[in-house]
Design a protein around this motif. Structure first.
Motif, mmCIF file in Angstrom:
data_model
loop_
_atom_site.group_PDB
_atom_site.id
_atom_site.type_symbol
_atom_site.label_atom_id
_atom_site.label_comp_id
_atom_site.label_asym_id
_atom_site.label_seq_id
_atom_site.Cartn_x
_atom_site.Cartn_y
_atom_site.Cartn_z
ATOM 1 N N ALA A 190 29.055 42.896 68.780
ATOM 2 C CA ALA A 190 28.792 42.546 67.430
ATOM 3 C C ALA A 190 28.083 43.787 66.800
ATOM 4 N N ARG A 191 27.474 44.643 67.405
ATOM 5 C CA ARG A 191 26.945 45.746 66.859
ATOM 6 C C ARG A 191 27.929 46.744 66.606
ATOM 7 N N THR A 192 29.097 46.824 67.187
ATOM 8 C CA THR A 192 30.256 47.926 66.915
ATOM 9 C C THR A 192 31.160 47.191 65.563
ATOM 10 N N LEU A 193 31.101 46.021 65.602
ATOM 11 C CA LEU A 193 31.804 45.308 64.344
ATOM 12 C C LEU A 193 30.871 45.626 63.202
ATOM 13 N N LEU A 194 29.602 45.752 63.093
ATOM 14 C CA LEU A 194 28.946 45.827 61.975
ATOM 15 C C LEU A 194 29.089 47.031 61.191
ATOM 16 N N ALA A 195 29.919 47.951 62.006
ATOM 17 C CA ALA A 195 30.264 49.402 61.256
ATOM 18 C C ALA A 195 31.315 49.000 60.243
ATOM 19 N N LEU A 196 32.012 47.886 60.110
ATOM 20 C CA LEU A 196 32.841 47.691 59.181
ATOM 21 C C LEU A 196 32.238 47.299 57.801
ATOM 22 N N SER A 197 32.823 47.390 56.738
ATOM 23 C CA SER A 197 31.894 47.430 55.272
ATOM 24 C C SER A 197 32.003 46.028 55.027
ATOM 25 N N THR A 198 33.035 45.089 54.980
ATOM 26 C CA THR A 198 32.708 43.735 54.461
ATOM 27 C C THR A 198 32.939 42.431 55.499
ATOM 28 N N PRO A 199 32.643 41.456 55.013
ATOM 29 C CA PRO A 199 32.372 40.297 55.993
ATOM 30 C C PRO A 199 33.956 40.000 56.425
ATOM 31 N N GLU A 200 34.884 40.162 55.468
ATOM 32 C CA GLU A 200 36.330 39.685 55.725
ATOM 33 C C GLU A 200 36.842 40.594 56.756
ATOM 34 N N GLN A 201 36.401 41.892 56.746
ATOM 35 C CA GLN A 201 36.971 42.972 57.678
ATOM 36 C C GLN A 201 36.465 42.750 59.053
ATOM 37 N N ILE A 202 35.225 42.221 59.201
ATOM 38 C CA ILE A 202 34.372 41.918 60.504
ATOM 39 C C ILE A 202 34.936 40.480 61.165
ATOM 40 N N ALA A 203 35.139 39.482 60.115
ATOM 41 C CA ALA A 203 35.683 38.479 60.834
ATOM 42 C C ALA A 203 37.015 38.577 61.241
ATOM 43 N N SER A 204 37.925 39.005 60.563
ATOM 44 C CA SER A 204 39.263 39.570 60.809
ATOM 45 C C SER A 204 39.315 40.286 62.306
ATOM 46 N N ALA A 205 38.645 41.349 62.627
ATOM 47 C CA ALA A 205 38.477 42.248 63.459
ATOM 48 C C ALA A 205 37.721 41.437 64.817
ATOM 49 N N ALA A 206 36.771 40.723 64.567
ATOM 50 C CA ALA A 206 36.235 39.832 65.495
ATOM 51 C C ALA A 206 37.277 39.019 66.228
ATOM 52 N N GLN A 207 38.180 38.472 65.541
ATOM 53 C CA GLN A 207 38.917 37.554 65.980
ATOM 54 C C GLN A 207 40.189 37.932 66.880
ATOM 55 N N LYS A 208 40.272 39.337 66.430
ATOM 56 C CA LYS A 208 41.509 40.056 67.201
ATOM 57 C C LYS A 208 40.727 40.450 68.577
#
Length: 299
Positions: A190-208
């Motif tokens: 989760a902390r790594t994903l927070l480096a992404l700038s938008t909620p959409e990017q975070i959600a897409s990356a998290a799913q992958k």
């Protein structure tokens, strides 16, 4: 901080919330716990925990059946001979499972505000809270009691940088928060994903990340690739290959600690560290880390 020092720090959290004067109930019983019927105790309305592991509750119930409740719960007296739970909900639930009729309890004379703060601090001192429960508990201390991150760290015996990192989890999209709460994503993910700038990017990356069962290190590499889409294939690898291995490891370590993009430019022992942040919470996390020399070593 040594192990004994840390235990003392944890103990101070609740002690600072208890009123110095003895309650009426304590005076009547000489400070000893009362045996209170389970049916007279109302559940805690300030509880911040949302999940209780059923198997662990059963284990605790079996222990209580064999040896009884070792540590009394804490309650406050209500009108009509009833009591409201402040701390010890797992012991209360397990005692009910064990078929107990009473439970040892210490009665405290506290306001609703004091009871709520005691509940939250006690929860944060537990080791089995999931990351989102901890994040929401810190947020509640901040909002309801106007505590700074430093004050929260002192009350709970935690590092200030840790408090800042948990609070940042609340920036995750709601669906991803649920994935963290369910254990599909770890705190490190989760902390790594927070480096992404938008909620959409975070959600897409998290799913992958979930779909491919990526480790935290793999997630870091994946996120770096998303943050540098203009880089040609292999460019990042070439840069890293040319970088001193110790510098490269320090760069990765800082990124894991902060959950932010970090770049170290080093030339023969001289250079600069560049940390990118996208909001005040990110900046607070940086300042908290810089104020604590031990935060990197403990990672």
């Amino acid at each position: 901080m040594t192990a004994p020092d840390k235990r003392r720090a944890l103990g101070k959290g609740l002690e600072t919330l208890l009123p110095p004067r003895p309650s009426a109930a304590a005076a009547e019983t000489g400070g000893r716990p009362l045996e209170i019927p389970l049916g007279q105790i109302d559940r805690n309305p300030f509880q911040t925990r949302t999940t209780f592991d059923e198997s662990k509750l059963n284990e605790l119930a079996a222990s209580i059946t064999a040896t009884g409740v070792v540590q009394p719960i804490v309650v406050k007296a209500l009108n009509g001979g009833r009591y409201q739970l402040i701390t010890g909900e797992r012991r209360l639930l397990a005692s009910k499972k064990a078929g107990k009729e009473t439970i040892p309890a210490i009665v405290r004379t506290v306001s609703d505000e004091q009871a709520m703060e005691m509940t939250i601090v006690e929860n944060l001192q537990r080791a089995d809270l999931n990351p989102m429960e901890q994040a929401r508990a810190y947020h509640r201390l901040s909002q309801d009691f106007h505590m700074t991150q430093e004050q929260m760290a002192i009350r709970t015996g935690k590092e200030r940088a840790s408090v800042a990192n948990f609070l940042r989890l609340l920036r995750l999209p709601e669906l991803i928060q649920q994935k963290v709460e369910a254990g599909d994503l770890s705190f490190g993910h989760a902390r790594t994903l927070l480096a992404l700038s938008t909620p959409e990017q975070i959600a897409s990356a998290a799913q992958k990340v979930i779909a491919l069962s990526m480790s935290v290190r793999q997630t870091e590499s994946y996120v770096q690739g998303l943050m540098n889409p203009e880089s040609k294939p292999g460019k990042i690898e070439k840069i890293e290959a040319a970088q001193d291995p110790n510098v490269h490891e320090a760069q990765n370590q800082l990124q894991r600690v902060l959950g932010l993009k970090v770049r170290i430019e080093d030339k023969k022992g001289k250079g600069k560290v560049i940390i990118e942040y996208s909001g005040l919470e990110d900046f607070d996390a940086i300042m908290a880390a810089l104020g604590d020399r031990n935060v990197i070593e403990e990672e």
